[in-house]
Scaffold this active site. Structure first.
Site: not given
Ligand code: AMP
Length: 399
Positions: A7, A85, A174, A235, A379
């Site tokens: 990733n 990813r 996601h 965010r 993940e």
């Protein structure tokens, strides 16, 4: 057969070496601050941890450290597959893809959609291909799971040419995590995923919810970019699109300064004036810090509204699923959201909720209430599984 999962961010590489069948992790770690003088890699080999300085701070150096650790374990030659990813696959990718020069070009074509993420993913792929030239490299996209969304969920009410000419639509992110926890939740409920309508909430530093109907995403809270939707660590989530013009004139900010502030100085950090870290905010709110209290309350208010919205997108809901650092650990957030979602028939089991922390999955709803569950996301394992599934399918096609 071992699968290496990578990733790659703009200044980091997260890596793990997994056995897909057993779920065993032999090697994992994180190279950080790449591109700067203080770059280093934390490497965990068979449970033993060490930190390595990366003097040059390059991707290539980070991969040399990973390759060295694989040599140490004597498994480098057995790494047949590398799962990457990749954040944005646009409308082109609704499933993982074997990385060929054509696929890499298409990932590059998605750069304008994810200018912060895709260039780093591409740099990582190229460095990994150089370091592991004999392995099959597979891209697993954050957006792919949401390509099943119907047009009513993915279109914005903006001029049609913006969609047709520039790809302005909702993509969602996601996806790997939402897909993974939906499967696990069905297992925990002992019911087939194909019959379940689930609302999954991935609550980490980035946060999104997803309506998963029969194992397929039919709506989600993130949109064209990962900025839409819930309040996150730094965010903003949803704001009035009129805000940009207003604050540009009032504060004399440029569009890119506003976007940067909405990405990096907003969310829990902006509301609290203290931190983007939920743990720290819960402690501060407990001591009476007003900003922390406000941040927690806005976070929960918006999360509950979005989860109820996802239920409405499906018409019926059979379960609510919490995951990510906050979803897996904050009994307070889960309890507060479930209290709001009494409107859907949710009711928390206080003892089960308090116990479902630090890696404990399980059902946290009271008997007879709408099911609510905590599921630990993984993940890396999902990327490794999807990588192996794709390679097995391709072998089947060739045979
Ligand atoms: P992630 O991005 O999935 O690693 O999640 C990071 C978020 O999880 C941060 O806001 C952390 O504060 C939060 N988190 C981790 N552990 C806890 C905890 N025990 N209680 C509350 N929040 C937590």
């Amino acid at each position: 057969m071992w699968t290496l999962v990578l990733n790659c961010g703009s200044s980091s590489v997260k890596f793990a070496l997994l056995d897909v069948q057993g779920g065993q992790v032999r090697l994992s770690g994180l190279a950080e601050r790449l591109g700067s003088a203080g770059a280093s890699a934390r490497v965990e080999v068979d449970g033993a941890r060490r930190v390595v300085d990366l003097a040059g701070g390059s991707y290539a150096e980070a991969f040399a450290v990973i390759a060295g650790a694989l040599d140490e374990l004597g498994v480098r030659a057995q790494v047949g597959a590398v799962g990457h990813r990749v954040v944005h696959g646009g409308e082109r990718f609704s499933a993982p893809a074997l990385i060929t020069p054509e696929v890499l070009a298409e990932i590059r074509a998605c750069v304008p959609l994810a200018p912060l993420h895709n260039p780093a993913n591409i740099a990582g792929i190229e460095a990994a291909q150089a370091a592991f030239p004999d392995a099959a490299h597979v891209a697993v996209f954050d957006t792919a799971f949401h390509q099943s969304m119907p047009e009513v969920a993915f279109r914005y009410a903006v001029p049609g040419d913006w969609y047709r000419q520039h790809g302005v639509r909702r993509y969602g992110f996601h996806g790997t995590s939402h897909a993974f926890v939906a499967v696990r939740a069905a297992d925990l409920l002992g019911r087939p995923l194909s019959e379940l309508n689930l609302v999954t909430a991935h609550l980490g530093n980035g946060c999104s919810v997803c309506a998963v109907q029969g194992g397929r995403s039919v709506d989600t809270s993130m949109g064209l970019t990962p900025l839409e939707g819930l309040v996150m660590g730094t965010r903003s989530g949803d704001v009035d699109p009129g805000l940009h013009d207003y604050i540009a004139r009032q504060a004399g900010l440029s569009l890119s300064e506003i976007t940067a502030a909405l990405n990096r100085e907003s969310g829990l950090l902006g509301l609290s004036g203290l931190s983007n870290d939920m743990r720290e905010l819960e402690e501060a709110a407990g001591r009476g810090h007003a900003g922390a209290r406000l941040a927690l309350d806005v976070f929960v208010h918006r999360l509950a509204k979005q989860m109820a919205g996802m239920a409405a997108a499906m018409g019926r809901v059979d379960g609510l699923v919490f995951t990510g650092g906050i979803g897996e650990n904050s009994a307070w957030v889960r309890g507060a959201v479930l209290a709001r979602l009494a409107v859907l028939g949710a009711r928390v089991d206080e003892a089960a909720n308090a116990a479902a922390v630090r890696g404990q999955s399980g059902v946290i709803s009271a008997p007879g209430a709408l099911a609510a569950l905590v599921v630990n996301t993984n993940e890396e394992l999902m990327i490794a599984q999807q990588t192996q599934t794709l390679l097995a399918e391709q072998k089947g096609v060739q045979a």
